[in-house]
Design a protein around this motif. Structure first.
Motif, mmCIF file in Angstrom:
data_model
loop_
_atom_site.group_PDB
_atom_site.id
_atom_site.type_symbol
_atom_site.label_atom_id
_atom_site.label_comp_id
_atom_site.label_asym_id
_atom_site.label_seq_id
_atom_site.Cartn_x
_atom_site.Cartn_y
_atom_site.Cartn_z
ATOM 1 N N THR A 1 0.855 -1.185 0.000
ATOM 2 C CA THR A 1 0.000 0.000 0.000
ATOM 3 C C THR A 1 0.894 1.239 0.000
ATOM 4 O O THR A 1 2.111 1.155 0.194
ATOM 5 N N LEU A 2 0.273 2.400 -0.175
ATOM 6 C CA LEU A 2 1.021 3.649 -0.143
ATOM 7 C C LEU A 2 1.287 4.147 1.273
ATOM 8 O O LEU A 2 2.038 5.107 1.456
ATOM 9 N N VAL A 3 0.681 3.513 2.268
ATOM 10 C CA VAL A 3 0.821 3.990 3.651
ATOM 11 C C VAL A 3 2.279 4.015 4.107
ATOM 12 O O VAL A 3 2.724 5.017 4.684
ATOM 13 N N PRO A 4 3.073 2.956 3.896
ATOM 14 C CA PRO A 4 4.478 3.043 4.326
ATOM 15 C C PRO A 4 5.268 4.155 3.637
ATOM 16 O O PRO A 4 6.241 4.660 4.208
ATOM 17 N N LEU A 5 4.848 4.548 2.446
ATOM 18 C CA LEU A 5 5.571 5.575 1.706
ATOM 19 C C LEU A 5 5.225 6.979 2.165
ATOM 20 O O LEU A 5 6.077 7.884 2.107
ATOM 21 N N VAL A 6 3.988 7.191 2.621
ATOM 22 C CA VAL A 6 3.547 8.546 2.965
ATOM 23 C C VAL A 6 3.327 8.749 4.455
ATOM 24 O O VAL A 6 3.142 9.892 4.888
ATOM 25 N N ALA A 7 3.339 7.683 5.243
ATOM 26 C CA ALA A 7 3.060 7.845 6.674
ATOM 27 C C ALA A 7 4.090 8.759 7.328
ATOM 28 O O ALA A 7 3.738 9.650 8.127
#
Length: 290
Positions: free
Chosen positions: A151-157
């Motif tokens: 998911t994109l969560v690890p990239l933008v968190a």
């Protein structure tokens, strides 16, 4: 009535003219070196794949459009537009996260006095010395336990948690240069820290905010390591990973389409920079005057 140029002034003018010519020639030589990779990519995008490696010519002898028309077919059943949408989503979320979290953290360090402020600020600056690869494994383990891989969560968190210490430092230094009389006048009018931050500090920090936004967008758009580690599904790949698929497709390197896509991938970055460059210059010229 004409006046003759003195013998002393004539050699001085000639030396200045010669120095100016030499400076311009040197500048043009440096410009040619800098622009050479761009011209090569532009020319290679119109070459057949077999000529990109075999030919040393800077420009194609017979330009072809097959590299660009092939992008419409996609890669392994995935449209090229999906890569651009994924990269754009990642970049926009990164910009929003960095601008909001870094500016709010910078306001706390620059405008609020609290115990341990200098120590915390020093520790934050110290994180700039940590290589990205040192944190990669523990972060991956954490996000894997949270079932957030692919998911994109690890990239933008991290962008929303003010982990970009450089941008926090940039905004802190800018906010410390703002007159404290503005804060005192706002407090006399009954404004709290949140109102001062949103209505007074942020508008005056527009140059720092736009600078952070430009660099964050470029870094997120060109990011390769993060998506490579956390994204597994090809349909969720960004442009940087999509370019890699041209190399591995059926064991054949389609250099022509790969270079054509890389050239197209430059368009959003250039457009973003050009769109916000005017606001950056205007903000630097007018900040603190209103």
């Amino acid at each position: 009535m004409t006046t003759a140029t003195s013998p002393v002034a004539r050699p001085a003018n000639e030396r200045r003219r010669g120095g100016s010519i030499a400076w311009h020639v040197g500048a043009l030589a440096v410009l040619a070196v800098v622009l050479y990779p761009v011209i090569w990519v532009l020319g290679a995008s119109f070459k057949p794949s077999k000529d990109i490696i075999a030919s040393l010519d800077l420009l194609p002898a017979e330009p072809v459009w097959a590299n660009f028309s092939g992008l419409a077919d996609g890669i392994s059943g995935i449209s090229v537009s999906s890569f651009f949408v994924n990269s754009l989503t990642y970049a926009v979320l990164a910009v929003v996260g960095v601008v909001l979290s870094s500016s709010l953290t910078a306001y706390a360090f620059a405008k609020i006095r609290f115990a341990g402020r200098n120590l915390l600020f020093t520790l934050m600056i110290g994180t700039l010395l940590l290589p990205y690869h040192v944190l990669l494994i523990p972060q991956y383990v954490l996000f894997r336990k949270l079932e957030l891989i692919d998911t994109l969560v690890p990239l933008v968190a991290g962008k929303f948690l003010a982990v970009e210490a450089f941008f926090v430092f940039l905004m802190v230094q800018f906010m410390r240069g703002l007159p404290r009389e503005l804060d005192e006048a706002a407090r006399l009018d009954g404004c709290g820290h949140l109102r001062i931050y949103w209505s007074i500090v942020l508008p005056l920090c527009r140059p720092a905010l736009i600078t952070s936004a430009i660099f964050t967008f470029i870094n997120a758009w060109n990011d390769f390591m993060g998506p490579l580690i956390y994204l597994n599904t090809p349909s969720k790949y960004t442009v940087s990973l999509g370019l890699m698929m041209f190399r591995d497709q059926e064991g054949i390197s389609d250099y022509g389409s790969m270079i054509a896509m890389s050239l197209v991938a430059l368009v959003p970055v250039i457009a973003f920079f050009m769109a916000f460059q005017r606001y950056l210059i205007d903000g630097m010229a007018t900040s603190g005057l209103k």
